[in-house]
Design a protein around this motif. Structure first.
Motif, PDB file in Angstrom:
ATOM      1  N   ILE A  88      32.132  43.096  41.477  1.00 37.99           N
ATOM      2  CA  ILE A  88      33.045  43.930  42.265  1.00 37.99           C
ATOM      3  C   ILE A  88      34.491  43.447  42.125  1.00 37.99           C
ATOM      4  O   ILE A  88      35.416  44.234  41.990  1.00 37.99           O
ATOM      5  CB  ILE A  88      32.587  43.982  43.740  1.00 37.99           C
ATOM      6  CG1 ILE A  88      31.285  44.810  43.851  1.00 37.99           C
ATOM      7  CG2 ILE A  88      33.669  44.587  44.636  1.00 37.99           C
ATOM      8  CD1 ILE A  88      30.659  44.869  45.218  1.00 37.99           C
ATOM      9  N   VAL A  89      34.663  42.125  42.148  1.00 38.47           N
ATOM     10  CA  VAL A  89      36.023  41.574  42.057  1.00 38.47           C
ATOM     11  C   VAL A  89      36.527  41.592  40.610  1.00 38.47           C
ATOM     12  O   VAL A  89      37.725  41.675  40.361  1.00 38.47           O
ATOM     13  CB  VAL A  89      36.051  40.130  42.625  1.00 38.47           C
ATOM     14  CG1 VAL A  89      37.383  39.450  42.333  1.00 38.47           C
ATOM     15  CG2 VAL A  89      35.794  40.156  44.126  1.00 38.47           C
ATOM     16  N   GLY A  90      35.611  41.531  39.658  1.00 39.83           N
ATOM     17  CA  GLY A  90      35.999  41.451  38.257  1.00 39.83           C
ATOM     18  C   GLY A  90      36.309  40.027  37.831  1.00 39.83           C
ATOM     19  O   GLY A  90      37.177  39.794  36.991  1.00 39.83           O
ATOM     20  N   SER A  91      35.604  39.057  38.427  1.00 38.78           N
ATOM     21  CA  SER A  91      35.828  37.649  38.066  1.00 38.78           C
ATOM     22  C   SER A  91      34.637  37.106  37.299  1.00 38.78           C
ATOM     23  O   SER A  91      33.593  37.757  37.212  1.00 38.78           O
ATOM     24  CB  SER A  91      36.065  36.821  39.335  1.00 38.78           C
ATOM     25  OG  SER A  91      34.996  36.990  40.249  1.00 38.78           O
ATOM     26  N   GLU A  92      34.809  35.915  36.739  1.00 33.48           N
ATOM     27  CA  GLU A  92      33.745  35.267  35.973  1.00 33.48           C
ATOM     28  C   GLU A  92      33.344  33.981  36.702  1.00 33.48           C
ATOM     29  O   GLU A  92      34.189  33.324  37.322  1.00 33.48           O
ATOM     30  CB  GLU A  92      34.247  34.910  34.568  1.00 33.48           C
ATOM     31  CG  GLU A  92      34.616  36.106  33.710  1.00 33.48           C
ATOM     32  CD  GLU A  92      33.405  36.942  33.307  1.00 33.48           C
ATOM     33  OE1 GLU A  92      32.287  36.391  33.251  1.00 33.48           O
ATOM     34  OE2 GLU A  92      33.588  38.155  33.079  1.00 33.48           O
TER      35      GLU A  92
END
Ligand SMILES: [Zn+2]
Length: 429
Positions: A52-56
């Motif tokens: 959802i956040v677009g983080s890794e």
């Protein structure tokens, strides 16, 4: 295995969705240490949150390490690959040392009949009258009952074994902490079911250090517990006794403890939990996550000016997009839409009104649990704002950080842990 990575007695899961609050979160553990209570911070972030956040996943370790360095924290900390499954675990393997093996979806899937039969034959000790120290009323079980429980949970435990062995094949046994989680399901597991599950976990060769059952009651996101607190306390105490019993009977780590996936802010069960820890000397892991993201909004709203404007904009967009935002969390929220203020109304709010509605202060008449839950699941709105949101966090770092620390320390860590250890005496590991 004596040098295997071992989770400490009290550990506390924190979520840092936008990777800006690790220091403020760690400060809460520093404050606890100042009160003589050692609480290990565990930064957790699930695949769902990352998507959802677009983080890794590596960003979580990086933020944690930076905070640890800045505050000179010389005690342990962990990074939890939260709610991972076989198809989502690989991205976490480099940078996580704690794995929440989520097998709730496999509950009820039938295991092979011969596995069920073999389990029951191996575990005749589970059939009959079970006296468990710390549980007043002995469990009475029949062979059919144990078979029924095994049929319901064995496949889930076998699936946990598959994920565990997959991680172990890359990281090596003993180099990570394993949790078996079954909390994201509708029906709570009873203490006798937990005992069967633990026997199966031992058989499967998973050195689980924490286990997260589904407890009785509702654990909605970001708001208080909804359910029968007395019933919760009884089950919770029995679960602790079941774990101690299982550790003495089966090949399980001696520090195995309960993990409470709180969904944040289950204040009315903190007191029963603390009482149980004090009485038994048991350890605990309590996970929170979204409570910190809400403190970011609270800090921005409190700052007034542009921060308040942005907080209003986030609410407005969350309201516009309510169906999509709620969908992934449908089973863990209870929003009364009639209680949600309109965008126009919120547009006119002062800092005090916004903060009053959002901050989890049950004594404040302005507090609005429906608004709080909507914003809890609304972090995608901020994620979409990208740099604009993050810049606002940076320019209000102090006021946001203060809210993050105070929330974790005053509302969570103190009621859960401070006083538990002293009352339990010198117990622990
Ligand atoms: Zn959970």
């Amino acid at each position: 295995m004596s040098d295997a990575l071992r989770l400490e007695k009290y550990s506390f899961g924190v979520g840092d969705r936008f990777a800006h609050q690790a220091k403020a979160q760690l400060r809460a553990c520093v404050q606890a240490a100042g009160r003589g209570v050692e609480v290990t911070p565990v930064w957790n972030k699930s695949f769902r949150e990352h998507s959802i956040v677009g983080s890794e996943p590596p960003s979580v370790l990086a933020a944690a390490e930076a905070a640890v360095k800045e505050l000179g924290w010389d005690k342990p900390f962990r990074v939890d690959a939260d709610h991972i499954r076989l198809d989502t675990v690989d991205g976490f393997v480099e940078t996580s040392d704690f794995y929440t093996l989520d097998v709730a979806d496999s509950i009820g899937e039938p295991a092979a009949e011969e596995d069920v039969r073999a389990f029951v034959e191996r575990h005749t000790e589970l059939v009959g009258r079970l006296e468990i120290p710390g549980i007043a009323e002995p469990f009475e079980t029949t062979r059919e009952e144990i078979e029924r429980i095994a049929r319901k949970f064995l496949k889930a435990v076998q699936d946990a074994g598959r994920i565990y062995r997959h991680v172990a094949s890359i990281k090596g046994r003993g180099n990570f902490i394993a949790e078996v989680s079954m909390d994201e399901t509708d029906t709570p597991q009873t203490p006798p079911e937990l005992l069967v599950i633990l026997a199966a976990i031992a058989d499967e060769g998973i050195p689980a250090q924490t286990v997260a059952p589904k407890f009785t009651g509702r654990f909605n996101k970001g708001v208080d517990y909804v359910g029968d607190v007395t019933q919760f306390e009884k089950e919770f105490n029995e679960d602790i006794a079941v774990i101690a019993h299982a550790v003495s009977k089966y090949d399980l780590p001696s520090n195995l403890k309960l993990s409470v996936h709180s969904g944040s802010d289950k204040f009315s069960i903190y007191e029963p939990i603390r009482r149980a820890l004090a009485r038994t000397g048991a350890g605990i892991h309590v996970k929170t996550a979204g409570t910190t993201w809400l403190e970011e909004i609270i800090g921005l709203a409190e700052s007034g000016g542009e921060g308040l404007e942005l907080a209003k904009e986030i609410y407005g967009k969350a309201l516009d997009d309510i169906d999509a935002l709620c969908a992934p969390y449908a089973t863990v929220i209870d929003i009364d839409r009639a209680k949600l203020p309109s965008k126009e109304e919120v547009q006119g709010w002062t800092s005090l009104e916004y903060v009053g509605a959002l901050r989890h202060d049950r004594k404040n008449p302005l507090y609005n649990p429906s608004l709080r839950q909507l914003l809890h699941v609304g972090y995608k709105v901020a994620a979409k704002m990208g740099g604009r949101y993050l810049d606002m966090l940076k320019s209000n770092a102090e006021i946001v950080g203060r809210n993050v620390t105070e929330n974790l320390y005053d509302r969570h860590i103190v009621p859960l842990f401070v006083g538990a250890e002293t009352a339990a005496g010198a117990g622990g590991d």
